[in-house]
Design a protein around this motif. Structure first.
Motif, short mmCIF file in Angstrom:
data_model
loop_
_atom_site.label_atom_id
_atom_site.label_comp_id
_atom_site.label_asym_id
_atom_site.label_seq_id
_atom_site.Cartn_x
_atom_site.Cartn_y
_atom_site.Cartn_z
N VAL A 1 0.84 -1.20 0.00
CA VAL A 1 0.00 0.00 0.00
C VAL A 1 0.88 1.25 0.00
N GLU A 2 1.97 1.23 0.78
CA GLU A 2 2.86 2.38 0.84
C GLU A 2 3.52 2.67 -0.50
N GLU A 3 3.91 1.62 -1.22
CA GLU A 3 4.54 1.80 -2.53
C GLU A 3 3.55 2.40 -3.53
N ILE A 4 2.32 1.93 -3.50
CA ILE A 4 1.31 2.49 -4.40
C ILE A 4 1.02 3.94 -4.02
N ARG A 5 1.03 4.24 -2.74
CA ARG A 5 0.82 5.62 -2.29
C ARG A 5 1.93 6.53 -2.83
N ILE A 6 3.17 6.04 -2.87
CA ILE A 6 4.28 6.80 -3.45
C ILE A 6 3.94 7.21 -4.88
N PHE A 7 3.46 6.24 -5.65
CA PHE A 7 3.13 6.50 -7.05
C PHE A 7 1.96 7.48 -7.15
N LEU A 8 0.92 7.26 -6.35
CA LEU A 8 -0.25 8.14 -6.39
C LEU A 8 0.11 9.59 -6.05
N GLU A 9 1.02 9.75 -5.11
CA GLU A 9 1.38 11.10 -4.66
C GLU A 9 2.46 11.74 -5.53
N SER A 10 3.03 10.97 -6.43
CA SER A 10 4.06 11.52 -7.31
C SER A 10 3.42 12.43 -8.35
N LYS A 11 4.25 13.17 -9.02
CA LYS A 11 3.78 14.06 -10.07
C LYS A 11 3.93 13.41 -11.46
N PHE A 12 4.16 12.10 -11.48
CA PHE A 12 4.40 11.40 -12.75
C PHE A 12 3.14 11.42 -13.62
N GLU A 13 3.31 11.86 -14.87
CA GLU A 13 2.26 11.84 -15.88
C GLU A 13 2.88 11.32 -17.16
N ALA A 14 2.37 10.21 -17.65
CA ALA A 14 2.88 9.64 -18.90
C ALA A 14 2.13 10.27 -20.08
N ARG A 15 2.88 10.67 -21.08
CA ARG A 15 2.29 11.25 -22.27
C ARG A 15 2.40 10.32 -23.46
N SER A 16 3.01 9.17 -23.26
CA SER A 16 3.16 8.22 -24.37
C SER A 16 3.43 6.83 -23.82
N ILE A 17 3.30 5.86 -24.68
CA ILE A 17 3.62 4.48 -24.30
C ILE A 17 5.11 4.36 -23.98
N ASP A 18 5.94 5.12 -24.68
CA ASP A 18 7.37 5.10 -24.39
C ASP A 18 7.64 5.52 -22.94
N GLU A 19 6.92 6.50 -22.47
CA GLU A 19 7.10 6.93 -21.08
C GLU A 19 6.59 5.89 -20.09
N ILE A 20 5.57 5.16 -20.46
CA ILE A 20 5.10 4.07 -19.59
C ILE A 20 6.15 2.95 -19.58
N GLU A 21 6.74 2.70 -20.73
CA GLU A 21 7.79 1.68 -20.81
C GLU A 21 8.99 2.06 -19.94
N GLU A 22 9.30 3.35 -19.87
CA GLU A 22 10.43 3.84 -19.09
C GLU A 22 10.00 4.36 -17.71
N MET A 23 8.83 3.99 -17.28
CA MET A 23 8.24 4.54 -16.06
C MET A 23 9.15 4.42 -14.84
N HIS A 24 9.77 3.29 -14.63
CA HIS A 24 10.61 3.11 -13.45
C HIS A 24 11.79 4.08 -13.45
N ARG A 25 12.40 4.31 -14.61
CA ARG A 25 13.52 5.26 -14.70
C ARG A 25 13.04 6.70 -14.51
N LEU A 26 11.91 7.01 -15.12
CA LEU A 26 11.37 8.37 -14.99
C LEU A 26 10.95 8.66 -13.55
N LEU A 27 10.41 7.66 -12.87
CA LEU A 27 10.06 7.84 -11.46
C LEU A 27 11.31 8.05 -10.61
N LEU A 28 12.36 7.31 -10.92
CA LEU A 28 13.63 7.51 -10.21
C LEU A 28 14.12 8.95 -10.35
N GLN A 29 14.07 9.46 -11.56
CA GLN A 29 14.49 10.84 -11.79
C GLN A 29 13.59 11.83 -11.05
#
Length: 153
Positions: A62-90
């Motif tokens: 639940v805590e890990e999902i909360r991290i994602f929910l509270e992040s400002k991550f917005e994917a604008r393409s499938i490529d960004e979803i594919e690279e989601m873990h790296r983009l979240l790290l950044q």
């Protein structure tokens, strides 16, 4: 394929406008002519995604999902979803030196292990929950992300 009359009724567009669009905006006109096919194709894809979601075996918390929910991550393409873990790290680089660093790194590692369809489903659920502007409590997270949660947690 829809007729001009059906397009006019469904989309509240005058037939004369459609004839104009056939010449000036041929891609839009073709899209509208095939709207029923496009709708059916989207419906089938959504059914497939729901069935695939039943097969997901993740162990997020639940805590890990909360991290994602509270992040400002917005994917604008499938490529960004594919690279989601790296983009979240950044995006969360500042949090990676604090006490919660193991939690963040664990989450990124789990996302990195997901295939692109699992990442897509996870992102879409996050996106939809954010759009609903519901309170993000543990019960809501468990409801939305049941397949992604560690079994027994």
């Amino acid at each position: 394929m829809l007729s001009n009359r059906e397009i006019s009724q469904n989309f509240e567009v005058r037939i004369s406008t459609l004839y104009n669009w056939r010449k000036t905006k041929p891609r839009l006109y073709r899209y509208l002519r095939n709207a029923d096919y496009n709708f059916e194709q989207s419906r089938e894809i959504n059914i497939l995604l729901k069935r695939f979601a039943r097969e997901i075996e993740c162990d997020l918390t639940v805590e890990e999902i909360r991290i994602f929910l509270e992040s400002k991550f917005e994917a604008r393409s499938i490529d960004e979803i594919e690279e989601m873990h790296r983009l979240l790290l950044q995006l969360h680089h500042k949090e990676l030196t604090g006490e919660q660093a193991p939690l963040y790194f664990g989450f990124y590692e789990k996302v990195a292990q997901m295939n692109i369809i699992e990442r897509y489903i996870l992102y879409k659920r996050v996106h939809n929950l954010r759009a609903e502007k519901r309170e993000i409590d543990e019960e809501t997270i468990r409801e939305y992300f049941e397949e992604f949660l560690r079994k027994g947690s």
